[in-house]
Design a protein around this motif. Structure first.
Motif, PDB file in Angstrom:
ATOM      1  N   GLY A  94       0.813  -1.215   0.000  1.00 38.03           N
ATOM      2  CA  GLY A  94       0.000   0.000   0.000  1.00 38.03           C
ATOM      3  C   GLY A  94       0.839   1.254   0.000  1.00 38.03           C
ATOM      4  N   ASN A  95       1.965   1.237  -0.712  1.00 35.65           N
ATOM      5  CA  ASN A  95       2.908   2.353  -0.665  1.00 35.65           C
ATOM      6  C   ASN A  95       2.780   3.298  -1.850  1.00 35.65           C
ATOM      7  N   ARG A  96       3.055   4.559  -1.566  1.00 34.35           N
ATOM      8  CA  ARG A  96       3.083   5.607  -2.585  1.00 34.35           C
ATOM      9  C   ARG A  96       4.485   6.198  -2.657  1.00 34.35           C
ATOM     10  N   PRO A  97       4.922   6.614  -3.844  1.00 36.95           N
ATOM     11  CA  PRO A  97       6.201   7.322  -3.944  1.00 36.95           C
ATOM     12  C   PRO A  97       6.065   8.763  -3.459  1.00 36.95           C
ATOM     13  N   SER A  98       7.190   9.401  -3.274  1.00 43.15           N
ATOM     14  CA  SER A  98       7.210  10.818  -2.928  1.00 43.15           C
ATOM     15  C   SER A  98       6.524  11.618  -4.027  1.00 43.15           C
ATOM     16  N   THR A 100      -6.251  18.653 -12.439  1.00 44.77           N
ATOM     17  CA  THR A 100      -5.965  17.941 -11.200  1.00 44.77           C
ATOM     18  C   THR A 100      -4.817  16.999 -11.504  1.00 44.77           C
ATOM     19  N   THR A 101      -3.695  17.200 -10.813  1.00 43.54           N
ATOM     20  CA  THR A 101      -2.530  16.393 -11.149  1.00 43.54           C
ATOM     21  C   THR A 101      -1.597  16.293  -9.954  1.00 43.54           C
ATOM     22  N   GLN A 102      -0.481  15.651 -10.150  1.00 46.92           N
ATOM     23  CA  GLN A 102       0.591  15.580  -9.168  1.00 46.92           C
ATOM     24  C   GLN A 102       1.842  15.124  -9.899  1.00 46.92           C
ATOM     25  N   PHE A 103       2.997  15.454  -9.347  1.00 50.43           N
ATOM     26  CA  PHE A 103       4.210  14.832  -9.861  1.00 50.43           C
ATOM     27  C   PHE A 103       4.763  13.878  -8.817  1.00 50.43           C
ATOM     28  N   ASN A 104       5.306  12.761  -9.303  1.00 48.06           N
ATOM     29  CA  ASN A 104       6.030  11.822  -8.466  1.00 48.06           C
ATOM     30  C   ASN A 104       7.514  12.021  -8.730  1.00 48.06           C
ATOM     31  N   ILE A 105       8.343  11.802  -7.712  1.00 47.20           N
ATOM     32  CA  ILE A 105       9.735  12.207  -7.781  1.00 47.20           C
ATOM     33  C   ILE A 105      10.638  11.047  -8.188  1.00 47.20           C
ATOM     34  N   GLU A 106      11.453  11.313  -9.204  1.00 42.85           N
ATOM     35  CA  GLU A 106      12.396  10.333  -9.747  1.00 42.85           C
ATOM     36  C   GLU A 106      13.293   9.790  -8.636  1.00 42.85           C
ATOM     37  N   GLY A 107      13.549   8.479  -8.696  1.00 39.14           N
ATOM     38  CA  GLY A 107      14.448   7.853  -7.738  1.00 39.14           C
ATOM     39  C   GLY A 107      13.751   7.118  -6.616  1.00 39.14           C
ATOM     40  N   ASP A 108      12.461   7.384  -6.422  1.00 44.88           N
ATOM     41  CA  ASP A 108      11.722   6.680  -5.372  1.00 44.88           C
ATOM     42  C   ASP A 108      11.496   5.227  -5.798  1.00 44.88           C
ATOM     43  N   GLN A 109      11.652   4.299  -4.864  1.00 40.58           N
ATOM     44  CA  GLN A 109      11.521   2.884  -5.214  1.00 40.58           C
ATOM     45  C   GLN A 109      10.116   2.521  -5.684  1.00 40.58           C
ATOM     46  N   TYR A 110       9.139   3.327  -5.327  1.00 41.40           N
ATOM     47  CA  TYR A 110       7.759   3.036  -5.730  1.00 41.40           C
ATOM     48  C   TYR A 110       7.284   3.921  -6.890  1.00 41.40           C
ATOM     49  N   LEU A 111       8.247   4.573  -7.574  1.00 37.70           N
ATOM     50  CA  LEU A 111       7.878   5.518  -8.637  1.00 37.70           C
ATOM     51  C   LEU A 111       6.904   4.900  -9.634  1.00 37.70           C
ATOM     52  N   TRP A 112       7.220   3.720 -10.147  1.00 39.94           N
ATOM     53  CA  TRP A 112       6.345   3.057 -11.118  1.00 39.94           C
ATOM     54  C   TRP A 112       5.614   1.874 -10.489  1.00 39.94           C
ATOM     55  N   ASP A 113       5.551   1.874  -9.166  1.00 38.97           N
ATOM     56  CA  ASP A 113       4.837   0.818  -8.443  1.00 38.97           C
ATOM     57  C   ASP A 113       3.950   1.455  -7.379  1.00 38.97           C
TER      58      ASP A 113
END
Length: 306
Positions: free
Chosen positions: A214-218, A233-246
């Motif tokens: 149940g994890n989210r990336p930064s 309505t949007t958000q950016f996820n931060i490169e390098g997070d282990q959950y970036l594409w998960d």
């Protein structure tokens, strides 16, 4: 029962029994959903105990205020985004910054400023890297949009959001910035971190049954609006997070991955009025012009207000 028998039964119980004014849209939705539920009970041979346990689960999730989290975790919010993308394409609308989920943690009424805002209250200064987020808001023709309303919110170093986390000050890490004459917004804040669903909560309990985390990336959330343009309505996820594409909420999309660059140049640090190295994210935004026949980008849902 077969589907024809189920449909007749649902109609008998929920249509033929009407004795007063009927909201036809609500009736249409209820009949369809109840019919589909009855069919699923038949197809899956659900026992009465399983049905009641399911109803108890939704009761518990509602009492825990986790239905919004569940909607993200099961992909309902992402599915609505994909449908909205399809409807835009059918209406001839293209381009602009991609949309993605809102999530359940927006709070209306954040402090407003023009051009620049400090988002954090200083409670974590020195404990987590300083972050500057800035960008320019344009339309898809490249025109700079002065006075665009950029609402931003994100979690603290523990993955918690103000208002819902009563240990934080009011509107910590929540701000509304109107772009300046150059269409620019700048936010001085702290690095958000990824986080997970409450480990003992109802959403994680179901994810455990599905073998899912149940994890989210930064990430950082946005609402962006301007007169004559479609709400983003949007958000950016931060490169390098282990959950970036998960991301358990399926919010990461192409075009919404930001890179946090380390800034150590002393002249730049001094220019920014900071005491030491910081991280920098450039996130420019493109808005799409409103179209008369296009589906609305305003979503009516219950939101917190402080």
């Amino acid at each position: 029962m077969n589907r024809q028998e189920i449909n007749a039964l649902v109609k008998q119980m929920n249509v033929d029994t009407a004795q007063g004014p009927v909201d036809e849209r609500v009736q249409q939705v209820v009949v369809r959903l109840v019919s589909d539920l009855f069919q699923a009970i038949e197809d899956l041979d659900l026992s009465p105990s399983e049905v009641w346990k399911g109803l108890e689960y939704f009761t518990d999730a509602g009492q825990a205020n986790e239905l919004g989290l569940l909607a993200a975790g099961l992909g309902l919010e992402h599915f609505l985004d994909l449908r909205a993308d399809e409807k835009d394409a059918q209406a001839g609308i293209s381009g602009g910054t991609p949309r993605t989920i809102e999530g359940p943690l927006y709070v209306a009424g954040a402090p407003e400023s023009v051009g620049f805002a400090r988002m954090d209250d200083g409670a974590e200064e020195g404990k987590i890297p300083t972050l500057i987020i800035e960008g320019i808001v344009r339309d898809t023709d490249g025109n700079i949009l002065k006075g665009a309303k950029v609402e931003m919110w994100h979690a603290n170093s523990l993955g918690n959001y103000s208002f819902f986390d009563k240990s934080q000050s009011d509107f910590n890490l929540r701000r509304t910035i109107f772009t300046d004459e150059n269409g620019q917004y700048t936010a001085l804040t702290t690095m958000p971190v990824g986080y997970g669903c409450p480990p003992e909560g109802t959403t994680q309990a179901l994810l455990n049954k599905l073998g899912r985390h149940g994890n989210r990336p930064s990430h950082v959330h946005y609402f962006v609006t301007a007169p004559g343009y479609r709400k983003l309505t949007t958000q950016f996820n931060i490169e390098g997070d282990q959950y970036l594409w998960d991301d358990f909420a399926f919010a990461t999309r192409d075009g919404l991955v930001a890179t946090a660059v380390d800034v150590t140049d002393e002249a730049e640090i001094a220019r920014r009025g900071l005491k030491g190295p910081f991280k920098h994210i450039q996130f420019d935004i493109e808005l799409v012009k409103e179209a008369p026949e296009a589906p609305s980008t305003e979503v009516e849902r219950r939101r917190a207000s402080a």
